[in-house]
Every structure is written in C-alpha cells, then in structure tokens.
Design an enzyme around this catalytic site. Structure first.
Site, PDB file in Angstrom:
ATOM      1  N   ARG A 261      14.082   2.804 -19.930  1.00 49.43           N
ATOM      2  CA  ARG A 261      14.248   2.086 -21.211  1.00 49.43           C
ATOM      3  C   ARG A 261      13.013   1.212 -21.473  1.00 49.43           C
ATOM      4  O   ARG A 261      12.785   0.233 -20.766  1.00 49.43           O
ATOM      5  CB  ARG A 261      15.518   1.232 -21.146  1.00 49.43           C
TER       6      ARG A 261
ATOM      7  N   ASP B 115      17.848   0.306 -38.065  1.00 51.91           N
ATOM      8  CA  ASP B 115      17.670   1.641 -37.473  1.00 51.91           C
ATOM      9  C   ASP B 115      17.440   2.617 -38.625  1.00 51.91           C
ATOM     10  O   ASP B 115      18.375   3.188 -39.177  1.00 51.91           O
ATOM     11  CB  ASP B 115      18.909   2.022 -36.651  1.00 51.91           C
TER      12      ASP B 115
ATOM     13  N   HIS C 136       8.842   7.269 -28.862  1.00 54.54           N
ATOM     14  CA  HIS C 136       9.810   6.177 -29.094  1.00 54.54           C
ATOM     15  C   HIS C 136       9.223   4.834 -28.621  1.00 54.54           C
ATOM     16  O   HIS C 136       9.773   4.177 -27.740  1.00 54.54           O
ATOM     17  CB  HIS C 136      11.094   6.513 -28.329  1.00 54.54           C
TER      18      HIS C 136
ATOM     19  N   GLU D  43       8.323   4.153 -34.240  1.00 52.93           N
ATOM     20  CA  GLU D  43       8.208   5.438 -33.554  1.00 52.93           C
ATOM     21  C   GLU D  43       7.613   6.504 -34.478  1.00 52.93           C
ATOM     22  O   GLU D  43       8.217   6.838 -35.497  1.00 52.93           O
ATOM     23  CB  GLU D  43       9.600   5.889 -33.091  1.00 52.93           C
TER      24      GLU D  43
ATOM     25  N   ARG E 260      12.245  13.361 -21.484  1.00 52.41           N
ATOM     26  CA  ARG E 260      12.085  12.004 -20.948  1.00 52.41           C
ATOM     27  C   ARG E 260      12.777  11.813 -19.606  1.00 52.41           C
ATOM     28  O   ARG E 260      12.625  10.765 -18.978  1.00 52.41           O
ATOM     29  CB  ARG E 260      12.582  10.967 -21.961  1.00 52.41           C
TER      30      ARG E 260
END
Length: 312
Positions: free
Chosen positions: A66, A212, A167, A271, A89
């Site tokens: 993270r 978001d 990201h 991102e 990832r």
C-alpha cells in the site's frame, strides 16, 4: 554495463524481499521492489521522501504493497472480472538483462529494466500470453520516469484488452493545503456515485472530503501544488488518457486495513491511467505508457499560481 557505474544495486528490503536501489550523483534515490515491480521510494537531494507509503503497508506476498506506485494491470479497480487492480502488483518480477532497445533519456544514468510474464495460474484466470516490460529511471534532475511496454505474445491469434494505471501515492504536508491544476472543466466519472459522469468546475481541485474520480481525456501534464511545503509535483504522461484522483478521507480510511487512520492527511493519489478507452492488442502488438514525475519548488505565497506557467 560499465563496472564503475552500475545503473542500479540489488539489496534486501523489508521482510527479506529483494529491492533495486537507484542513486543519482547528488544524493537523490529511488527504490523498486521486485515484488510487484513496485516503486516504494523516491527521494530528493535532501533525503526527503516524495512518495507516500502507508504506515501499515504489508510487505508480505500475496498482499499488495500500500503506497508508492502500484501497477494496476491488466485491470484497473473492478473494471472487469479479475481481482481489483489486476495481478501485476502482487507477482514477483524479474530483472530483464537484455530488454529490447528503449531510447534512454540522456539525463538518466540510474535505471533498471524489469519483466513480468504470466504464470500457469495467471493463464487460468486471464488466458493471454504477454510480456510486460517496465523501465524505472532516475534522471540527473531527480525526475522519476516509469515506462511500461506491454506486448501480446499469444501464438493462437487471440487479441486481448486491458485497463491500466500507475496508482501513484504522493507525499503531501497537509491534504487540506493541496491543489491539483490541469483537470479543470474536464468530464469525470465519480466512483462515489456509481461512476456517473459529471463535468469539473473551472477552479483547481482542492480537498475537504473523500474523493475518487476518474478524469477523462486529460492533458499530458498535471500539477499538484503543496502550499505548506512550497513544492509542486509535475506529472507528465504519455499513452495514458485518464487521470484518477483519490483520497479516502477519515471514514473510508478506517475501513482499509493496511492504511493508518491518519494517513489520508499526508497522501494524495493522482494516477496516470488508461481506463475509459480500453487498450486492445493483437498478437505481436505493443502498447507503451510513460509516466514522468518531477518535484519543483513553488514560490507562491497566497495559494494563487498561474497554472499556465507551472504546466509549460
């Protein structure tokens, strides 16, 4: 590779996971874990960390890390049937000893080439052969460049389609003192409202609650202005039409196990992504998506800065 100036060094990272360290002559550095092909650190000449890593980041496969710059491939979020953000990832990448030629920005002396190919298990969930090559380069001005090249290597003639994102988690002094410029008046999909489409107002984006949003058809440059640090991040991107802006704020943060409750105050995700128009590759075709990050001092005091000057 000249012996006196290796472009990178291999080291042991958290929990014994291998990482690549890139160093530049004036003390700037970057770190990339082979797990996830994941950039976890980017420091300036004063040793200040420019990326944000969660205070509760888990460096234990198969959990993704993270913070830093997770790679979302072959799926962004839940835009498809795979696990959220795809599997790149949380796979172990290898160092690519003989990558196909990629013009190196002449100012980059520290770089590494990584390679991901699908495992047998990956082919069960996503039945396409690919080669994902990633170059991470640190320039002499401290700029960090990630270049992704994804090739369809299917021998059965099958094309494949994917979505993608870098990201990136930026480290900021105080989220309420940050503005993002370059996305004004653009259309976006609001992930907090079932991806309904809206149009951004004419002002720079500021932050006072959860956000978001997927901004569509975005410019190749976006600026993140950190008022308190008097620093501006400039995001330059190529092959990546969209830009996601995310901060979970307080309530949502408490529901994310590997994010500290207060972390949201010091992070912002902007991102570079290809989401709305999926990328389709026929066998033998290659897609390239490039991200360049730089951090420059900003000398404004009132919070007013001419975005045209920043984005030139």
């Amino acid at each position: 590779m000249a012996t006196e100036h290796p472009p990178f060094e291999l080291a042991k990272g958290i929990n014994g996971l291998e990482k690549i360290v890139l160093r530049e002559s004036r003390g700037r550095s970057a770190e990339v874990y082979l797990y996830g092909g994941h950039v976890t650190s980017w420091k300036n000449e004063n040793g200040e960390e420019l990326l944000y890593l969660s205070s509760k980041a888990i460096f234990k496969p198969p959990k993704p890390i993270r913070g830093g710059i997770p790679l979302c491939f072959p799926q962004f979020s839940n835009f498809g049937s795979l696990e959220s953000h795809g599997f790149a990832r949380n796979r172990l990448w290898e160092i690519d000893a003989s990558p196909p030629p990629l013009p190196l920005n002449s100012s980059s002396t520290a770089f590494v080439d990584l390679l991901l190919r699908p495992s047998e298990d990956d082919l069960k969930t996503w039945p396409y052969n690919f080669e994902f090559r990633l170059r991470v380069a640190l320039g002499t001005e401290g700029e960090l460049t990630l270049t992704s090249r994804i090739r369809n290597t299917n021998s059965d003639g099958k094309p494949f389609t994917f979505t993608f994102a870098y990201h990136t988690y930026f480290s900021v002094s105080d989220i309420s003192e940050v503005r993002v410029e370059g996305l004004e008046t653009l259309d976006y999909l609001d992930n907090l409202k079932n991806r309904e489409r809206f149009t951004e107002q004419g002002d720079a984006i500021t932050f006072e609650s959860e956000i978001d949003k997927i901004y569509l058809s975005t410019p190749t440059k976006i600026a993140i202005l950190d008022h308190e640090k008097k620093r501006t991040f400039v995001v330059r991107k190529d092959g990546l039409a969209d830009a996601v802006v995310w901060n979970p704020w307080d309530k949502r943060s408490k529901t994310i196990a590997d994010l500290g409750d207060e972390d949201y105050k010091h992070m912002l995700c902007v991102e570079a992504a290809a989401i709305e128009r999926q990328i389709t590759l026929k066998p033998g075709e290659e897609w390239k998506g490039r991200l360049e990050l730089s951090a420059v001092p900003s000398s404004y005091s009132s919070g007013q800065l001419d975005p045209k000057k920043v984005l030139q």
